[in-house]
Design an enzyme around this catalytic site. Structure first.
Site, PDB file in Angstrom:
ATOM      1  N   GLU A  35       0.825  -1.211   0.000  1.00 32.55           N
ATOM      2  CA  GLU A  35       0.000   0.000   0.000  1.00 32.55           C
ATOM      3  C   GLU A  35       0.858   1.261   0.000  1.00 32.55           C
ATOM      4  OE1 GLU A  35      -3.136   0.552  -0.489  1.00 32.55           O
ATOM      5  OE2 GLU A  35      -3.610  -1.558  -0.684  1.00 32.55           O
ATOM      6  N   TYR A 118      -6.181   6.938   4.513  1.00 35.68           N
ATOM      7  CA  TYR A 118      -6.214   5.955   3.427  1.00 35.68           C
ATOM      8  C   TYR A 118      -5.434   4.679   3.802  1.00 35.68           C
ATOM      9  CZ  TYR A 118      -5.182   3.290  -0.634  1.00 35.68           C
ATOM     10  OH  TYR A 118      -5.049   2.225  -1.475  1.00 35.68           O
ATOM     11  N   ASP A 136      -9.229   6.802  -2.439  1.00 35.16           N
ATOM     12  CA  ASP A 136      -8.068   7.207  -3.231  1.00 35.16           C
ATOM     13  C   ASP A 136      -8.619   7.815  -4.523  1.00 35.16           C
ATOM     14  OD1 ASP A 136      -8.897   5.101  -4.788  1.00 35.16           O
ATOM     15  OD2 ASP A 136      -6.921   4.183  -4.954  1.00 35.16           O
ATOM     16  N   CYS A 199     -19.495  -2.558 -17.112  1.00 28.49           N
ATOM     17  CA  CYS A 199     -19.458  -2.152 -15.700  1.00 28.49           C
ATOM     18  C   CYS A 199     -20.479  -2.934 -14.861  1.00 28.49           C
ATOM     19  CB  CYS A 199     -19.731  -0.657 -15.601  1.00 28.49           C
ATOM     20  SG  CYS A 199     -19.747  -0.104 -13.890  1.00 28.49           S
TER      21      CYS A 199
HETATM   22 FE1  SF4 Z   1     -18.129   4.308 -14.147  1.00 27.13          FE
HETATM   23 FE2  SF4 Z   1     -19.592   3.893 -16.327  1.00 27.13          FE
HETATM   24 FE3  SF4 Z   1     -19.664   2.166 -14.313  1.00 27.13          FE
HETATM   25 FE4  SF4 Z   1     -20.746   4.564 -14.059  1.00 27.13          FE
HETATM   26  S1  SF4 Z   1     -21.382   2.957 -15.452  1.00 27.13           S
HETATM   27  S2  SF4 Z   1     -19.467   3.530 -12.558  1.00 27.13           S
HETATM   28  S3  SF4 Z   1     -19.331   5.807 -15.243  1.00 27.13           S
HETATM   29  S4  SF4 Z   1     -17.892   2.646 -15.619  1.00 27.13           S
END
Ligand code: SF4
Length: 351
Positions: A35, A118, A136, A199
Site C-alpha cells: 500500500e 487511506y 483514493d 461495468c
Molecule cells: Fe463508471 Fe460507467 Fe460504471 Fe458509471 S457505469 S461507474 S461511469 S464505468
C-alpha cells in the site's frame, strides 16, 4: 436500491481482479508495504520493487534491523522517500511497542508515522477485514460518477464520497469490497474513456443515466514547471565526487553529484561557478559540457546539463561528501535523475 451494490461489485472483482503478488497474502506487513509503494506509483512499476523488497526484508523484523542506507537503496527509483522513511520508523515502533504485530485498533495505527486515513483503512480492511472506508483517486472518481457529483476530483468531495461509502460498506468482506472499488476505477471506470458497457454497477450509476460519465469529474489543467539545472561531474583517479542531500526537504538523505538550479539571467557556466562555491566552497577551474538528461517529477520537469568539471582546490571529504568509484555507485541511494546520469556516463567515454 443499493442493497445489492456491494455483492454485485465484489462478485465482479473476485472474477476479474488482476493477479498481483500482494493479493496472495493476508500478512499485514506485506499488505502495508504494498500500500505504501502503490501511493503515487503505478502497479506495473511496484510489482518488481515489491517482490525484491519482500525477498530482502521478508518480515517486519528484517526491515527494522537493516541499516537505513540498505533500506533507501531498495527504494531507489520509487521516489517520494518520506514514504520509506516513515515505513522504517513505524517498523521500529511496532517492534518495540507491539511485538512486531500491526495492531487492529485504527486509532493506534493512525498514530504511527505514514499512516493517514487511506493507509489505515486499506491495511486494516484488507488484512483484518475491519470495516473502514478508503478514498483514493480511483474510488473518488467512481463514486463521483455513481452520484453524478459536479466539480473536480479533489479532497473537497470526500465528505460526500465517504457518506456514500458508509452506506454501502458490507459487514463482511470489506477488504475485497474496498479493493473492488479501486480495481473498478483502474480497469473499467477509468479517468479517460470509462468502459460502461462492462461495468458491474452500471444500473446504480447516475452519471451513466445522464450520459455524463465522460465529463465527470471535471478536469483541471496541470501546471508543469520547467527547471534548468547544471550538474558537475568531478573525477579523480577513477573516483567521482558525490554528496548527500540534507536530511529534510526534497529527496532528503539521497546522494547526488554537486550542482543545482540555474537562477534567472544566469548562464550555465555562471551557475556552475556559483553552485560549486556555495555547496563545496571551491572555485571552478574548467568545465566541458557532456550531455543533457531530462527527468519528470509530478509538479515539474527538470533538464540537467551535465558538465565534466575540475576545481582549483582539492575537495574535502567527510560523512556527507565522498569520492566513489563507478562500480560503487550502486551502494549509494540516489534520486532517479542522478541514476539516469550514471546510466549515460556508462556509455560515455568519461569513465
Ligand atoms: Fe463508471 Fe460507467 Fe460504471 Fe458509471 S457505469 S461507474 S461511469 S464505468
Amino acid at each position: 436500491m443499493l442493497k445489492n451494490f456491494p455483492t454485485d461489485l465484489t462478485h465482479w472483482y473476485l472474477k476479474n481482479k488482476r493477479d498481483l503478488p500482494w493479493r496472495k497474502t493476508k500478512d499485514p506487513y506485506k499488505i502495508w508495504v504494498s500500500e505504501i509503494m502503490l501511493q503515487q506509483t503505478t502497479v506495473s512499476t511496484v510489482i518488481a520493487y515489491y517482490e525484491r523488497w519482500i525477498k530482502t526484508f521478508p518480515t517486519i523484523h528484517d526491515l527494522a534491523k537493516a541499516p537505513i542506507q540498505t533500506v533507501l537503496k531498495q527504494w531507489q527509483g520509487l521516489g517520494y522517500y518520506n514514504r520509506v522513511k516513515n515505513l522504517y520508523k513505524a517498523a521500529f515502533i511496532l517492534i518495540n511497542e507491539h511485538k512486531g504485530i500491526l495492531p487492529k485498533d485504527p486509532q493506534l495505527i493512525r498514530s504511527l508515522p505514514g499512516f493517514g486515513p487511506y493507509t489505515t483503512g486499506s491495511v486494516l480492511s484488507i488484512a483484518y477485514d475491519i470495516p473502514l472506508t478508503i478514498i483514493d483517486a480511483n474510488v473518488r472518481r467512481v463514486v463521483m460518477r455513481l452520484l453524478a457529483l459536479n466539480g473536480i476530483a479533489d479532497t473537497k468531495q470526500d465528505l460526500k464520497v465517504n457518506k456514500f461509502l458508509l452506506k454501502v460498506l458490507p459487514a463482511r468482506g470489506v477488504g475485497d469490497f474496498n479493493q473492488a472499488l479501486m480495481e473498478l476505477g483502474a480497469l473499467v471506470c477509468r479517468a479517460k474513456e470509462p468502459v460502461c458497457t462492462v461495468c458491474p454497477v452500471r444500473k446504480y450509476c447516475e452519471a451513466y443515466k445522464q450520459g455524463k460519465q465522460e465529463i465527470i469529474p471535471q478536469t483541471k489543467k496541470k501546471v508543469i514547471k520547467d527547471i534548468q539545472a547544471v550538474i558537475a561531474i568531478i573525477k579523480k583517479n577513477d573516483h567521482y565526487f558525490i554528496q548527500q542531500r540534507p536530511s529534510t526537504g526534497l529527496l532528503a538523505d539521497l546522494w547526488e553529484f554537486p550542482g543545482g538550479k540555474i537562477e534567472a539571467g544566469e548562464s550555465k557556466k555562471e551557475a556552475l561557478v556559483r553552485e560549486l562555491k556555495e555547496e563545496l566552497g571551491v572555485q571552478l577551474k574548467s568545465s566541458k559540457h557532456l550531455f543533457d538528461v531530462k527527468h519528470f517529477y509530478t509538479q515539474f520537469r527538470v533538464n540537467l546539463s551535465v558538465f565534466a568539471c575540475s576545481t582549483v582546490a582539492e575537495l574535502k571529504t567527510d560523512d556527507t561528501h565522498q569520492w566513489v568509484s563507478f562500480k560503487n555507485f550502486s551502494k549509494y541511494p540516489m534520486p532517479s535523475g542522478s541514476a539516469k546520469i550514471i546510466e549515460k556516463l556508462k556509455f560515455f567515454l568519461y569513465k
